[in-house]
Design a protein around this motif. Sequence first.
Motif, PDB file in Angstrom:
ATOM      1  N   ARG A  68       1.021  -1.446   0.293  1.00  0.00           N
ATOM      2  CA  ARG A  68      -0.108  -0.008  -0.167  1.00  0.00           C
ATOM      3  C   ARG A  68       1.025   1.371   0.214  1.00  0.00           C
ATOM      4  O   ARG A  68       0.147   2.876  -0.231  1.00  0.00           O
ATOM      5  CB  ARG A  68      -1.363   0.248   1.176  1.00  0.00           C
ATOM      6  CG  ARG A  68      -2.055  -1.135   1.367  1.00  0.00           C
ATOM      7  CD  ARG A  68      -2.723  -0.419   2.526  1.00  0.00           C
ATOM      8  NE  ARG A  68      -3.783  -2.209   2.633  1.00  0.00           N
ATOM      9  CZ  ARG A  68      -4.063  -1.841   3.920  1.00  0.00           C
ATOM     10  NH1 ARG A  68      -4.302  -0.981   4.688  1.00  0.00           N
ATOM     11  NH2 ARG A  68      -4.899  -3.118   3.808  1.00  0.00           N
ATOM     12  N   TYR A  69       2.330   1.271   0.476  1.00  0.00           N
ATOM     13  CA  TYR A  69       2.929   2.705   0.485  1.00  0.00           C
ATOM     14  C   TYR A  69       3.781   2.728  -0.961  1.00  0.00           C
ATOM     15  O   TYR A  69       4.463   2.270  -1.748  1.00  0.00           O
ATOM     16  CB  TYR A  69       3.885   1.774   1.064  1.00  0.00           C
ATOM     17  CG  TYR A  69       3.545   1.263   2.686  1.00  0.00           C
ATOM     18  CD1 TYR A  69       2.919   3.247   3.302  1.00  0.00           C
ATOM     19  CD2 TYR A  69       2.683   0.131   2.475  1.00  0.00           C
ATOM     20  CE1 TYR A  69       2.205   2.712   4.757  1.00  0.00           C
ATOM     21  CE2 TYR A  69       2.493   0.354   5.137  1.00  0.00           C
ATOM     22  CZ  TYR A  69       1.950   1.448   4.843  1.00  0.00           C
ATOM     23  OH  TYR A  69       1.397   0.654   6.103  1.00  0.00           O
ATOM     24  N   LEU A  70       3.919   4.499  -1.335  1.00  0.00           N
ATOM     25  CA  LEU A  70       4.852   4.008  -2.392  1.00  0.00           C
ATOM     26  C   LEU A  70       6.648   4.268  -1.525  1.00  0.00           C
ATOM     27  O   LEU A  70       5.900   5.763  -0.293  1.00  0.00           O
ATOM     28  CB  LEU A  70       4.042   5.675  -2.648  1.00  0.00           C
ATOM     29  CG  LEU A  70       3.173   6.025  -3.805  1.00  0.00           C
ATOM     30  CD1 LEU A  70       2.241   6.470  -4.284  1.00  0.00           C
ATOM     31  CD2 LEU A  70       3.349   4.160  -4.503  1.00  0.00           C
ATOM     32  N   HIS A  71       7.031   4.258  -2.056  1.00  0.00           N
ATOM     33  CA  HIS A  71       8.620   4.577  -2.245  1.00  0.00           C
ATOM     34  C   HIS A  71       9.271   5.657  -2.828  1.00  0.00           C
ATOM     35  O   HIS A  71       8.860   5.324  -4.062  1.00  0.00           O
ATOM     36  CB  HIS A  71       9.238   3.091  -1.303  1.00  0.00           C
ATOM     37  CG  HIS A  71       9.007   2.388  -0.816  1.00  0.00           C
ATOM     38  ND1 HIS A  71       9.179   2.918   0.306  1.00  0.00           N
ATOM     39  CD2 HIS A  71       8.091   1.975  -0.063  1.00  0.00           C
ATOM     40  CE1 HIS A  71       8.392   2.756   1.884  1.00  0.00           C
ATOM     41  NE2 HIS A  71       7.941   1.013   0.766  1.00  0.00           N
ATOM     42  N   MET A  72       9.749   6.518  -2.960  1.00  0.00           N
ATOM     43  CA  MET A  72      11.113   7.310  -4.030  1.00  0.00           C
ATOM     44  C   MET A  72      12.284   6.713  -2.931  1.00  0.00           C
ATOM     45  O   MET A  72      13.084   7.066  -1.975  1.00  0.00           O
ATOM     46  CB  MET A  72      10.741   9.132  -3.403  1.00  0.00           C
ATOM     47  CG  MET A  72      11.479   9.506  -4.623  1.00  0.00           C
ATOM     48  SD  MET A  72      11.026  11.100  -4.585  1.00  0.00           S
ATOM     49  CE  MET A  72      11.755  11.567  -3.679  1.00  0.00           C
ATOM     50  N   LYS A  73      12.277   6.341  -4.694  1.00  0.00           N
ATOM     51  CA  LYS A  73      13.996   5.597  -4.134  1.00  0.00           C
ATOM     52  C   LYS A  73      15.268   6.569  -4.909  1.00  0.00           C
ATOM     53  O   LYS A  73      15.162   6.677  -6.291  1.00  0.00           O
ATOM     54  CB  LYS A  73      14.692   4.343  -4.552  1.00  0.00           C
ATOM     55  CG  LYS A  73      13.508   3.194  -3.994  1.00  0.00           C
ATOM     56  CD  LYS A  73      14.043   1.850  -4.113  1.00  0.00           C
ATOM     57  CE  LYS A  73      12.757   1.570  -2.754  1.00  0.00           C
ATOM     58  NZ  LYS A  73      13.947  -0.201  -2.896  1.00  0.00           N
ATOM     59  N   ILE A  74      16.081   7.194  -4.353  1.00  0.00           N
ATOM     60  CA  ILE A  74      16.995   8.038  -4.858  1.00  0.00           C
ATOM     61  C   ILE A  74      18.106   7.739  -5.121  1.00  0.00           C
ATOM     62  O   ILE A  74      18.894   6.997  -4.343  1.00  0.00           O
ATOM     63  CB  ILE A  74      16.965   9.622  -4.069  1.00  0.00           C
ATOM     64  CG1 ILE A  74      15.485  10.492  -3.887  1.00  0.00           C
ATOM     65  CG2 ILE A  74      18.601  10.465  -4.278  1.00  0.00           C
ATOM     66  CD1 ILE A  74      16.153  11.501  -2.762  1.00  0.00           C
ATOM     67  N   SER A  75      18.488   7.721  -6.773  1.00  0.00           N
ATOM     68  CA  SER A  75      19.841   7.787  -7.058  1.00  0.00           C
ATOM     69  C   SER A  75      21.155   7.857  -5.972  1.00  0.00           C
ATOM     70  O   SER A  75      20.964   8.700  -5.258  1.00  0.00           O
ATOM     71  CB  SER A  75      20.449   8.164  -8.727  1.00  0.00           C
ATOM     72  OG  SER A  75      21.664   7.962  -8.202  1.00  0.00           O
ATOM     73  N   SER A  76      21.737   7.037  -5.472  1.00  0.00           N
ATOM     74  CA  SER A  76      22.339   6.755  -4.628  1.00  0.00           C
ATOM     75  C   SER A  76      23.506   7.959  -4.698  1.00  0.00           C
ATOM     76  O   SER A  76      24.611   7.959  -3.858  1.00  0.00           O
ATOM     77  CB  SER A  76      23.340   5.247  -4.708  1.00  0.00           C
ATOM     78  OG  SER A  76      24.224   5.057  -5.791  1.00  0.00           O
TER      79      SER A  76
END
Length: 97
Positions: A68-76
Motif C-alpha cells: 500500500r505504500y509508495l517509496h521514492m528511491k533516490i540515486s545513490s
Amino acid sequence: AKDGFGFDQMKSHDFTVNTARMMISLLAYNLTNWLRTLSFPTTSKGIQIRTIRTRLVKVASKLVKSGRYLHMKISSHFVYDHFFWDVLARVQRLQFN
C-alpha cells in the motif's frame, strides 16, 4: 525575478496569453519564496532558483509501489540528498501544524 522564472520572455503577440504566462510565473516565484522562507535551513535561504532546481527538482529517482505504500528511491550518486531530505522533512512538519 527575471532570473529563472521567465518574466523576461513574452512568447506570444496576444496580450491575454502573455498576462496568463506572467501570472503563472508570479505564482511560481511566490511559491518558491514561500518554500525557501518556511522550510530551508538558515544557511540556504539565499540560494537562487537555479540552485533550488538543481537540489530539489532535478533529482534522479524512481517511485516504487510496495503493498500500500509508495517509496521514492533516490540515486545513490545524488550529491544533495541530505539537503533534499532535510527540506522534505521540514515541509512535512509544516503540513499538519
